[in-house]
Motif scaffolding. Structure first.
Motif, short mmCIF file in Angstrom:
data_model
loop_
_atom_site.label_atom_id
_atom_site.label_comp_id
_atom_site.label_asym_id
_atom_site.label_seq_id
_atom_site.Cartn_x
_atom_site.Cartn_y
_atom_site.Cartn_z
N THR A 4 65.67 102.51 2.26
CA THR A 4 63.83 103.27 2.78
C THR A 4 65.03 103.91 4.19
O THR A 4 66.00 103.64 5.19
N LYS A 5 63.60 104.91 4.58
CA LYS A 5 64.89 105.49 6.58
C LYS A 5 64.92 103.88 6.37
O LYS A 5 66.42 104.27 7.94
N ALA A 6 64.38 103.11 7.37
CA ALA A 6 65.02 102.16 8.25
C ALA A 6 66.43 101.21 7.47
O ALA A 6 67.73 101.24 8.72
N LYS A 10 70.06 102.08 9.72
CA LYS A 10 71.04 101.01 10.32
C LYS A 10 72.35 101.12 9.72
O LYS A 10 72.99 101.18 10.84
N ILE A 11 72.48 101.81 8.59
CA ILE A 11 73.73 102.11 8.27
C ILE A 11 74.14 104.06 9.03
O ILE A 11 74.95 103.83 9.33
N VAL A 12 73.49 104.24 8.98
CA VAL A 12 74.05 105.66 9.37
C VAL A 12 73.39 105.65 10.96
O VAL A 12 72.49 106.64 11.16
N HIS A 19 61.16 110.73 13.94
CA HIS A 19 60.59 111.93 13.12
C HIS A 19 61.57 111.65 11.53
O HIS A 19 61.93 110.36 11.74
N GLU A 20 60.88 112.17 10.22
CA GLU A 20 61.75 111.91 9.10
C GLU A 20 62.30 112.55 8.62
O GLU A 20 63.02 112.57 7.90
N GLU A 21 63.08 113.64 9.73
CA GLU A 21 63.55 114.88 9.63
C GLU A 21 65.15 114.55 8.76
O GLU A 21 64.78 115.42 8.15
N VAL A 22 66.01 113.61 9.99
CA VAL A 22 67.10 113.88 8.99
C VAL A 22 67.08 112.70 7.50
O VAL A 22 67.92 113.12 6.64
N TYR A 23 66.37 111.92 7.78
CA TYR A 23 66.61 110.59 6.71
C TYR A 23 65.20 111.92 4.93
O TYR A 23 65.75 111.57 4.21
N GLU A 24 64.63 112.74 5.65
CA GLU A 24 64.27 113.37 4.53
C GLU A 24 65.24 115.18 4.33
O GLU A 24 64.77 115.27 2.77
N LYS A 25 65.88 115.62 5.14
CA LYS A 25 67.14 116.09 4.56
C LYS A 25 68.39 115.28 3.39
O LYS A 25 68.39 115.64 2.90
N VAL A 26 68.21 114.20 3.21
CA VAL A 26 69.41 113.81 2.94
C VAL A 26 69.00 112.94 2.04
O VAL A 26 69.35 112.44 1.18
N VAL A 62 77.15 98.53 -2.20
CA VAL A 62 76.30 99.79 -2.67
C VAL A 62 75.34 101.22 -1.46
O VAL A 62 75.76 101.96 -1.95
N LYS A 63 73.91 100.32 -1.05
CA LYS A 63 73.57 101.62 -0.37
C LYS A 63 74.47 101.84 0.86
O LYS A 63 74.42 103.08 1.37
N LYS A 64 75.81 101.17 1.36
CA LYS A 64 76.21 101.35 2.86
C LYS A 64 76.80 102.95 1.82
O LYS A 64 77.63 104.22 2.32
N TRP A 65 77.45 102.63 0.62
CA TRP A 65 78.55 103.70 0.16
C TRP A 65 77.70 104.84 0.08
O TRP A 65 77.74 106.30 0.64
N VAL A 66 76.31 105.07 -0.65
CA VAL A 66 75.68 106.27 -0.92
C VAL A 66 74.87 106.41 0.79
O VAL A 66 74.91 107.70 0.60
N CYS A 67 74.91 106.11 1.49
CA CYS A 67 74.19 107.02 2.35
C CYS A 67 75.34 107.18 3.85
O CYS A 67 75.02 108.66 3.46
#
Length: 271
Positions: A4-6, A10-12, A19-26, A62-67
């Protein structure tokens, strides 16, 4: 696996945005990055673990690695600007473009974070039954000094991905030196125990000294390496029954008798 965006922010933390810009790009990179993680690190055993019940710490790793890996993979493509809370990707007249120095510094920080995440992921995988016998385990844990956090612990938290990159060749050299003294067979036993999360009470002091020797090798202090190696061999030699694999394969190499040219020797040399 949904991120999720949250969770991403939290990781990055530098990607936090109203807004959603960075999350939507990644976010489109998450799937392919997870595939890379499955192929290169998790393998079938690790993948089954994160797709089943439990293993929450592994899933978080795994989520941290992927993010972090996904963010790094698109970082240069982002139209980065400085915002009151950090970095963003929406360019307006009220926001200044991020300077190259700050962008480079952020990339370095993220790469450090990714190496830490990689070490955390390997630590969690060592707790998963049968992962330690996989090709992924052997490829990712090929020496006893396999985790960037070990370098930070030994040389201080300021150690970065650049020091780790420079240390890789030296780690291999130190590993080879240990193998010459302790034997390939005994070093492989220690590595198997680490990968499978089955390090014994007897293994721990040996692994501890091996890692110190590798760190001293990285630092270029060969005199200290010799002293620490002598301490390690003395410990092993003092209890050969406990360290039976070393006793069979390493001890004879370190304590071979030199040839005595006596008349009763089978290969007596005249002259």
């Amino acid at each position: 696996m949904e991120i999720t965006k949250a969770e991403f922010e939290k990781i990055v933390s530098v990607a936090i945005s109203s807004h959603e810009e960075v999350y939507e790009k990644v976010e489109p990179q998450f799937s392919s990055t997870l595939d890379d993680c499955k192929a290169g690190v998790l393998g079938d055993v690790g993948t089954s673990a994160i797709e089943g019940e439990g293993h929450e710490s592994l899933k978080n790793a795994v989520k941290k690695w992927v993010c972090l890996q996904a963010f790094l993979s698109v970082f240069r493509q982002l139209d980065l600007v400085l915002t009151p809370t950090g970095f963003g990707v929406v360019s307006t007249n009220q926001m200044a473009p991020a300077s190259k120095q700050r962008v480079d510094a952020l990339i370095g920080h993220l790469r450090d974070g990714f190496l830490i995440a990689h070490g955390q992921l390997l630590t969690e995988l060592c707790k998963v039954n049968d992962w330690g016998t996989t090709d992924q385990a052997r490829e990712n844990i090929d020496t006893l000094f396999f985790d960037f956090r070990m370098l930070q612990k030994m040389q201080g938290p300021a150690a970065s991905h650049l020091e780790w990159q420079a240390a890789r060749r030296l780690i291999d050299e130190a590993d080879e030196a240990l193998r010459l003294k302790l034997s390939n067979q005994y070093m492989d036993v220690l590595l198997d125990h680490v990968r499978c999360g089955k390090v014994t009470v007897d293994d721990s002091p040996v692994i501890f000294l091996c890692r110190h020797i590798i760190n001293l090798w990285i630092a270029g202090d060969q005199e200290a390496v010799k002293l620490k190696m002598r301490r390690l061999l003395n410990m092993l030699d003092a209890d050969l029954e406990k360290y039976s694999v070393y006793a069979e394969h390493g001890y004879p190499v370190n304590h071979h008798e030199t040839f005595q040219n006596t008349q009763d020797a089978p290969a007596y040399i005249f002259g």
